[in-house]
Design an enzyme around this catalytic site. Structure first.
Site, PDB file in Angstrom:
ATOM      1  CB  SER A  94      -0.956  -0.062   1.193  1.00 24.31           C
ATOM      2  OG  SER A  94      -2.039   0.817   1.039  1.00 24.31           O
ATOM      3  CG  HIS A 228      -5.915  -2.609   1.283  1.00 21.83           C
ATOM      4  ND1 HIS A 228      -5.592  -2.157   0.025  1.00 21.83           N
ATOM      5  CD2 HIS A 228      -5.106  -1.929   2.143  1.00 21.83           C
ATOM      6  CE1 HIS A 228      -4.648  -1.230   0.110  1.00 21.83           C
ATOM      7  NE2 HIS A 228      -4.329  -1.083   1.382  1.00 21.83           N
TER       8      HIS A 228
END
Length: 250
Positions: A94, A228
């Site tokens: 990320s 995620h």
């Protein structure tokens, strides 16, 4: 001082013998070096794992977090100089993927050193980034966003005392991510591998596949089940894939 190194920026899990290759792990927004603790000896006896220790968390909790992706990359580029005699691969998740990209550019420009491999996880290619300001509307919006994405940080938020400790780093990191907007992508001098969870609520496989345009040395995409934070539930699958990429070339 960080574990295993004189650098406050790097937690080092040393190998018994001089390593053939080092792997630097870069955490997500609000994340810490501890997120990668169980990767410490996962890639063989000749691969030394380093984890970045951003200020404002864990052992550096008393320090002010840095306010931009570029500042983090600048600091890490300087700290890595003593380690550049050994091939270096980077995995960034990320926000960490953007730090890894900026770090790779700095190592090439300042130290004439290309990474052995850059691995980017759950992050759009630099030229596709769009502002994400939902978490900048105050602590409630920020906490809602962290819970939506999941991960270990979400569990910490249920403890009021721990929440107050992690909030400053979360605020600063999410603001840094929001400011790190699309820019013309600069091609890298190393291969790139992209990873994404099939059910990531924000990042599609095509978003990660676009890193290929910045990787003239080669690009490969892996899609794993999960959201995620697929790398928690699919840890073994991810580690197996990375281990294969880091294996000696035949």
């Amino acid at each position: 001082m960080a574990l295993g190194t004189t650098s406050i920026w790097l937690r080092r899990y040393a190998t018994a013998a001089p390593p053939r290759l080092r792997l630097l792990c870069l955490p997500h927004a609000g994340g810490s070096a501890g997120f990668f603790h169980d990767w410490r000896h996962a890639f063989g006896d000749d691969v030394e794992v380093l984890a970045a220790r951003y200020p404002g968390r864990q052992e550096r909790i008393a320090e002010e977090p840095l306010t931009s992706i570029e500042e983090l990359a600048d600091a890490l580029a300087d700290e890595l100089v003593p380690y550049l005699g050994t091939p270096l691969a980077v995995f960034g998740h990320s926000m960490g993927a953007s730090v890894g990209y900026e770090l790779a550019l700095r190592l090439e420009a300042r130290h004439h050193t290309a990474l052995d491999l850059l691995m980017v996880s759950c992050r759009k290619a630099p030229h596709l980034l769009t502002p994400r300001t939902a978490a900048l509307g105050g602590d409630t919006a920020l906490l809602d966003e962290v819970r939506r994405l999941g991960g270990t940080d979400a569990a910490l938020l249920d403890d009021e005392d721990l929440r107050e400790l992690v909030l400053p780093a979360l605020r600063t990191d999410f603001a840094a991510v929001a400011r790190y907007t699309a820019r013309p992508g600069v091609p890298l001098g190393c291969p790139v591998a992209g990873y994404v969870g099939a059910d990531d609520p924000d990042i599609r496989a095509d978003d990660v596949a676009a890193w290929a345009s910045l990787a003239p040395k080669g690009f490969d995409l892996t899609v794993l089940p999960g959201g995620h934070f697929y790398l928690m539930d699919r840890r073994d699958d991810l580690v197996r894939d990375i281990r294969a990429r880091l294996a000696p070339k035949r």
